[in-house]
Design a protein around this motif. Sequence first.
Motif, PDB file in Angstrom:
ATOM      1  N   ASN A  63       3.770  19.612  18.419  1.00  0.00           N
ATOM      2  CA  ASN A  63       5.116  20.151  18.184  1.00  0.00           C
ATOM      3  C   ASN A  63       5.031  21.600  17.711  1.00  0.00           C
ATOM      4  O   ASN A  63       4.584  21.868  16.602  1.00  0.00           O
ATOM      5  N   ALA A  67       6.059  15.070  12.903  1.00  0.00           N
ATOM      6  CA  ALA A  67       7.412  15.638  12.848  1.00  0.00           C
ATOM      7  C   ALA A  67       8.490  14.578  12.642  1.00  0.00           C
ATOM      8  O   ALA A  67       9.622  14.909  12.285  1.00  0.00           O
ATOM      9  N   ALA A  95       7.491  23.448  16.978  1.00  0.00           N
ATOM     10  CA  ALA A  95       8.570  23.740  16.020  1.00  0.00           C
ATOM     11  C   ALA A  95       8.221  23.248  14.613  1.00  0.00           C
ATOM     12  O   ALA A  95       9.068  23.228  13.726  1.00  0.00           O
ATOM     13  N   ILE A  96       6.960  22.895  14.396  1.00  0.00           N
ATOM     14  CA  ILE A  96       6.525  22.255  13.153  1.00  0.00           C
ATOM     15  C   ILE A  96       6.446  23.245  11.976  1.00  0.00           C
ATOM     16  O   ILE A  96       6.211  22.844  10.831  1.00  0.00           O
ATOM     17  N   LYS A 124      13.668  19.501   5.882  1.00  0.00           N
ATOM     18  CA  LYS A 124      12.944  20.227   6.936  1.00  0.00           C
ATOM     19  C   LYS A 124      12.997  19.505   8.285  1.00  0.00           C
ATOM     20  O   LYS A 124      12.877  20.142   9.337  1.00  0.00           O
ATOM     21  N   VAL A 178      12.616  20.826  12.922  1.00  0.00           N
ATOM     22  CA  VAL A 178      11.384  20.750  13.716  1.00  0.00           C
ATOM     23  C   VAL A 178      11.638  20.093  15.077  1.00  0.00           C
ATOM     24  O   VAL A 178      10.751  19.458  15.637  1.00  0.00           O
ATOM     25  N   MET A 181      14.505  27.691  11.309  1.00  0.00           N
ATOM     26  CA  MET A 181      13.509  27.163  12.243  1.00  0.00           C
ATOM     27  C   MET A 181      12.342  28.142  12.341  1.00  0.00           C
ATOM     28  O   MET A 181      12.510  29.344  12.154  1.00  0.00           O
ATOM     29  N   SER A 210       5.758  19.632  23.699  1.00  0.00           N
ATOM     30  CA  SER A 210       6.369  19.198  22.430  1.00  0.00           C
ATOM     31  C   SER A 210       7.537  18.247  22.636  1.00  0.00           C
ATOM     32  O   SER A 210       7.857  17.449  21.755  1.00  0.00           O
TER      33      SER A 210
END
Length: 305
Positions: A79, A230, A81-82, A107, A111, A132, A71
Amino acid sequence: MMGTVIDLVVHHPEGEQLIRDVYLQLDQYARRFTVNQDSSELMQVNQSAAIAPVVVQPDLFELIRKAKSISQDSKNPFNIAIGPLVKAWRIGFKDARVPAQDEISAKLPLVDPKKIILDEQQHSVYLSQPKMEIDLGAIAKGYFADEVKKKLVDAGVEHGFISLGGNVLTLGHSPDNPNQAWNVGIQNPLAERGSVVRVVPLRGRSMVTSGINERFFDANGQRYHHLLDAQTGMPIATDIASITIISKHSVDGEIWSTAGFLPSTTDTIRYLNQQAGIEAVVVSKRGDVSVTSGLTDDGRKIFYS
């Protein structure tokens, strides 16, 4: 299970019992790694964002570590963290919608995979920003398939396959097939389900397909697919309809079938040719089929060396 149809074929005297065991193994993974159940092991990490690190089991830690590493390569859209963007769009659910621009903008700072803090000694995961969320949807099924294959191989299975939706992992070859392979079709992303654009004779390898035709919704006269960028918070802008990855391990196929969604087919083929052990079949929105350098395409079948 996991929002898809699971298909298992096992050639073994104890095949039925092995399939029952695999079902229980997959059920346990699905419960632990999902973001759709508040009690899951992964959701304990997400619910503790900006509060405290959470110690997780070694397998989940390693999967998060691997996914975070990929990522952080800004060249590709993979990613983990999406999560906040996925939940904002809800693509694949009945309440899918186009979020307002100010909601998307809010947001984007959440991410950033660099804000996932891992402690190798404690096997702990800490999300350093409030709200998160890690989402393993783009990697988990590949990991599950690899673990199932290990279990079956350890039990002495020489021939079989595991199919988790668009994710196929083979053991040996089909005993009934003269070409000593499992013939696996690549769905034509521009046609009805069941229409095949190419066939790949697979032997002991994985094949994973991701496409903009799998999960999407229409709104405001426009189609929105589930592969999110992202950087912009919007579905990825690309001329690609689907990417199929052929690799030894299914988890790698999962990663690169998402990471390969670059703006153009040319970019994708060039990028994936640089990845060791990764071969790809790319179908463009115009229906053109392109392959990486380790594959041969005769117009019907695709062969690897």
